[in-house]
Design a protein around this motif. Structure first.
Motif, PDB file in Angstrom:
ATOM      1  N   LEU A  32       2.033  10.115   2.152  1.00 16.28           N
ATOM      2  CA  LEU A  32       0.863  10.150   1.546  1.00 16.28           C
ATOM      3  C   LEU A  32       0.035  11.193   1.775  1.00 16.28           C
ATOM      4  O   LEU A  32       0.077  11.855   3.178  1.00 16.28           O
ATOM      5  N   ASP A  33      -0.907  11.661   1.118  1.00 13.33           N
ATOM      6  CA  ASP A  33      -1.871  12.919   1.549  1.00 13.33           C
ATOM      7  C   ASP A  33      -3.044  12.453   2.335  1.00 13.33           C
ATOM      8  O   ASP A  33      -2.932  10.968   2.454  1.00 13.33           O
TER       9      ASP A  33
ATOM     10  N   ASP B 203      -6.114  11.903   1.574  1.00 13.72           N
ATOM     11  CA  ASP B 203      -7.050  11.020   0.768  1.00 13.72           C
ATOM     12  C   ASP B 203      -6.370   9.546   0.593  1.00 13.72           C
ATOM     13  O   ASP B 203      -7.071   8.530   0.705  1.00 13.72           O
ATOM     14  N   GLU B 204      -5.015   9.705   0.503  1.00 12.36           N
ATOM     15  CA  GLU B 204      -4.388   8.434   0.077  1.00 12.36           C
ATOM     16  C   GLU B 204      -4.396   7.473   1.494  1.00 12.36           C
ATOM     17  O   GLU B 204      -4.514   6.231   1.422  1.00 12.36           O
ATOM     18  N   SER B 205      -4.122   8.236   2.613  1.00  8.61           N
ATOM     19  CA  SER B 205      -3.987   7.387   3.817  1.00  8.61           C
ATOM     20  C   SER B 205      -5.508   6.996   4.039  1.00  8.61           C
ATOM     21  O   SER B 205      -5.519   5.756   4.438  1.00  8.61           O
TER      22      SER B 205
ATOM     23  N   ARG C 117      -7.717   6.131   2.018  1.00  5.92           N
ATOM     24  CA  ARG C 117      -7.783   5.022   0.963  1.00  5.92           C
ATOM     25  C   ARG C 117      -7.231   3.687   1.336  1.00  5.92           C
ATOM     26  O   ARG C 117      -7.729   2.628   1.252  1.00  5.92           O
ATOM     27  N   MET C 118      -5.977   4.028   1.785  1.00 11.06           N
ATOM     28  CA  MET C 118      -5.081   2.829   2.056  1.00 11.06           C
ATOM     29  C   MET C 118      -5.842   2.191   3.510  1.00 11.06           C
ATOM     30  O   MET C 118      -5.889   0.874   3.549  1.00 11.06           O
TER      31      MET C 118
END
Length: 160
Positions: A139-140, A142-144, A146-147
């Protein structure tokens, strides 16, 4: 059969019963990830120290919070007071934590890391943290973020 094959088949069978296949899919994948991570951390970090993941999590909480009442530790860990008491007993026998009575009210008990416990957490955490980073390197940033945000929202609205 892979985990994805199993999930697809389970979703199909759940839909046949009129169940919520999406809720199953979310739950299945979160639990599957959690079980895999716990197994990984225990095998590669904690087992050689003679610990379980719950034992490490308790010691880490005490490292962060300092002396804490057992009921608060149980609440923060999402476990029962009885299970927390058993875990504290195990770590106390190993010389990693100790119970201390409050100076003002001797009925109140706090759990604290011993010197050995503090040193053990400080020694184990870098390996634990490295494994955590490896699990989420797909995950990048931003994805981290958001998760984490989504998981926190689910936790905050858990059913009563």
């Amino acid at each position: 059969m892979t985990g994805q094959d199993y999930e697809r088949y389970a979703r199909y069978r759940i839909a046949e019963l009129g169940g919520d296949a999406n809720a199953f899919g979310l739950s299945y994948n979160v639990l599957h990830l959690a079980y895999m991570m716990i197994t990984d951390y225990e095998a590669l970090v904690h087992r050689e120290l003679g610990w379980t993941m719950p034992g490490f999590r308790l010691m880490f909480k005490l490292w962060i919070l300092g002396p804490t009442q057992p009921a608060r530790l149980a609440n923060l860990s999402g476990t029962t007071r009885s299970a927390m008491s058993n875990l504290i007993n195990t770590l106390e026998r190993a010389g990693l934590v100790e119970r201390r009575k409050d100076d003002q009210d001797r009925r109140v008990v706090f759990v604290a890391l011993t010197d050995q416990g503090r040193k053990s957490v400080a020694r184990a955490f870098p390996s634990q943290n490295a494994r955590e980073a490896r699990w989420f390197e797909a995950l990048d940033d931003d994805e981290s973020a958001r998760m984490v945000q989504l998981i926190r929202r689910v936790v905050a609205s858990r059913p009563g």
